[in-house]
Write a protein that holds these residues in place. Structure first.
Motif, mmCIF file in Angstrom:
data_model
loop_
_atom_site.group_PDB
_atom_site.id
_atom_site.type_symbol
_atom_site.label_atom_id
_atom_site.label_comp_id
_atom_site.label_asym_id
_atom_site.label_seq_id
_atom_site.Cartn_x
_atom_site.Cartn_y
_atom_site.Cartn_z
ATOM 1 N N THR A 158 0.848 -1.193 0.000
ATOM 2 C CA THR A 158 0.000 0.000 0.000
ATOM 3 C C THR A 158 0.877 1.233 0.000
ATOM 4 O O THR A 158 1.926 1.258 0.635
ATOM 5 C CB THR A 158 -0.885 0.127 1.265
ATOM 6 O OG1 THR A 158 -0.112 -0.159 2.391
ATOM 7 C CG2 THR A 158 -2.093 -0.724 1.189
ATOM 8 N N HIS A 201 -10.254 -1.638 -4.812
ATOM 9 C CA HIS A 201 -9.163 -1.031 -5.584
ATOM 10 C C HIS A 201 -8.523 -2.042 -6.531
ATOM 11 O O HIS A 201 -8.261 -3.187 -6.144
ATOM 12 C CB HIS A 201 -8.106 -0.474 -4.626
ATOM 13 C CG HIS A 201 -6.821 -0.100 -5.284
ATOM 14 N ND1 HIS A 201 -5.681 -0.886 -5.222
ATOM 15 C CD2 HIS A 201 -6.493 0.963 -6.051
ATOM 16 C CE1 HIS A 201 -4.718 -0.303 -5.902
ATOM 17 N NE2 HIS A 201 -5.177 0.810 -6.418
ATOM 18 N N PRO A 203 -5.183 -2.152 -9.123
ATOM 19 C CA PRO A 203 -4.038 -1.396 -9.615
ATOM 20 C C PRO A 203 -3.959 -1.507 -11.136
ATOM 21 O O PRO A 203 -4.509 -2.436 -11.719
ATOM 22 C CB PRO A 203 -2.849 -2.101 -8.961
ATOM 23 C CG PRO A 203 -3.306 -3.508 -8.750
ATOM 24 C CD PRO A 203 -4.796 -3.463 -8.565
ATOM 25 N N SER A 207 0.843 -4.257 -11.739
ATOM 26 C CA SER A 207 1.139 -3.945 -10.337
ATOM 27 C C SER A 207 0.380 -4.843 -9.362
ATOM 28 O O SER A 207 -0.766 -5.225 -9.596
ATOM 29 C CB SER A 207 0.775 -2.483 -10.074
ATOM 30 O OG SER A 207 0.814 -2.231 -8.699
ATOM 31 N N ASP A 209 0.163 -3.739 -6.200
ATOM 32 C CA ASP A 209 -0.036 -2.810 -5.084
ATOM 33 C C ASP A 209 -1.467 -2.861 -4.552
ATOM 34 O O ASP A 209 -2.382 -3.334 -5.215
ATOM 35 C CB ASP A 209 0.315 -1.380 -5.510
ATOM 36 C CG ASP A 209 1.828 -1.172 -5.524
ATOM 37 O OD1 ASP A 209 2.541 -2.007 -4.935
ATOM 38 O OD2 ASP A 209 2.276 -0.187 -6.126
ATOM 39 N N SER A 211 -4.532 -0.674 -2.067
ATOM 40 C CA SER A 211 -4.930 0.646 -1.580
ATOM 41 C C SER A 211 -6.262 0.509 -0.843
ATOM 42 O O SER A 211 -7.152 -0.213 -1.289
ATOM 43 C CB SER A 211 -5.085 1.606 -2.759
ATOM 44 O OG SER A 211 -5.708 2.795 -2.304
ATOM 45 N N ARG A 251 -5.274 -10.033 -4.774
ATOM 46 C CA ARG A 251 -3.870 -9.725 -5.026
ATOM 47 C C ARG A 251 -2.985 -10.931 -4.684
ATOM 48 O O ARG A 251 -2.030 -11.233 -5.392
ATOM 49 C CB ARG A 251 -3.453 -8.507 -4.200
ATOM 50 C CG ARG A 251 -2.510 -7.592 -4.909
ATOM 51 C CD ARG A 251 -3.098 -6.900 -6.138
ATOM 52 N NE ARG A 251 -3.732 -5.656 -5.782
ATOM 53 C CZ ARG A 251 -5.045 -5.453 -5.815
ATOM 54 N NH1 ARG A 251 -5.857 -6.390 -6.249
ATOM 55 N NH2 ARG A 251 -5.546 -4.295 -5.456
#
Ligand code: KG4
Ligand code: ZN
Length: 334
Positions: A158, A201, A203, A207, A209, A211, A251
């Motif tokens: 994050t 979220h 990315p 990615s 990442d 959030s 993720r």
């Protein structure tokens, strides 16, 4: 090899004695929540003063419970970063004094590596390398590839709120006491996770990442302006939690597919979340993946994980008891 671990990077004053990076002979942590609760979050100055007041008693208690004299230890391990500087320096100064006075080696441990080695504690078999860790705490959320004890790579993280921070802030919006994560988890048990579709979220590109700030803001607006004012708090909690778990699991699954790992592990305070544990466990079972989740007492901050990281990484962490210093921004890679 008997290692005394000392952890004071945030608001828990903790010490533990661990044998061979696995068997926890004692793990003592005094929680400071009552001192911070009325401010709705951790006050760094209060945290460091409490560490000063508590640490030597906590170390003595850890040694007593392990039935170990300090002289019989083989080494001292201490968290030297990242974290709150005023808190870190208390643990580092104490560890240097113990190491110097007792003539023992000292190992400087990265707090986040401590979380990575928490799944090794009190288990007959350690996770086989290479493995993938979803590290979700109050200050950090990241996916870590662990190729060997000292080769750890952050695959995604994050850049705004960590998962635990999002839990704490959303809990506050729902009128729950600090620390909000466990309270929100309990409230969500009586709610419908599909009641509200809060945003997840995604990315861009490749990615990995994460959030959570958009999600937290969306819950805030919902509660203030929309139908949310009349919504059942249980449903809002369950729907928020479902969105966090969905983002984390999506993720993790993507990261797992991109390389070859022998196991996956969960760690950090948010790993104690019941919905995340359930989703993680059933995903791993469905896909036949060896999965490791530490018991809640080793998910949240503790010193046993610091002793475990020191044992497994020891040659790379050896420090000088006279010159070692705390680094609040300690880089992740060794
Ligand atoms: O790992 P940790 O003890 O400290 C840090 O290194 O940050 O994590 C603390 C975080 C807090 O944000 C707390 O609310 C969250 O972990 N947490 C939970 C649960 N238990 C602790 N979040 C969601 N559900 C839980 N059951
Ligand atoms: Zn932590």
């Amino acid at each position: 090899m008997l290692i005394l671990g000392i952890e004071t990077s945030c608001d828990d004053t903790a010490a533990a004695v661990v044998r061979d990076g696995r068997d926890v002979l004692s793990s003592v942590a005094t929680n400071q929540d009552e001192f911070h609760a009325k401010y709705g979050g951790i006050v760094p100055e209060i945290a460091s003063r409490r560490h000063v007041a508590l640490l030597s008693a906590v170390v003595e208690d850890a040694a007593d419970r392990a039935r170990t004299a300090l002289e019989d230890l083989d080494a001292i391990a201490v968290t030297c970063g990242p974290g709150l500087i005023g808190s870190l320096v208390v643990g580092v100064a104490a560890a240097k004094a113990y190491a110097y006075a007792l003539g023992k080696p000292i190992y400087a441990v990265n707090h986040l590596h401590g979380h990575v080695f928490a799944p090794f504690l009190d288990r007959p078999e350690p996770p086989p390398y290479p493995f993938l860790v979803l590290l979700v705490s109050g200050g950090h959320s990241q996916l870590v590839a662990v190729d060997s004890p000292t080769r750890l790579r952050v695959l995604g993280r994050t850049h705004d709120d960590a998962a635990g921070e999002a839990f704490d802030k959303t809990a506050r919006l729902l009128g729950l006491p600090y620390p909000g994560g466990p309270a929100l988890d309990a409230l969500a048990r009586g709610g419908d996770p599909r009641a509200y579709a809060f945003p997840r979220h995604r990315p861009g590109g490749d990615s990995l990442d994460l959030s959570f700030s958009g999600l937290k803001t969306s819950v805030r607006y919902f509660l203030e302006f929309d139908a949310g004012r009349d919504a059942k708090r249980e449903d809002v909690a369950a729907s928020f939690q479902a969105a966090v778990v969905d983002v984390l699991m999506t993720r993790l699954a993507t990261a797992f597919e991109r390389a070859s790992y022998n196991a996956v592990a969960l760690s950090g305070g948010v790993a104690a979340n019941s919905a995340l544990q359930e989703a993680f466990g059933s995903w791993a079972r469905r896909n036949g993946i060896a999965a490791f989740v530490p018991p809640p007492k080793y998910c949240t901050d503790n010193a046993a994980m610091i002793a475990a990281a020191a044992y497994h990484q020891r040659d790379a962490l050896r420090a000088d008891p006279l010159t070692l210093h705390a680094d609040p921004n300690l880089p992740f890679e060794i």
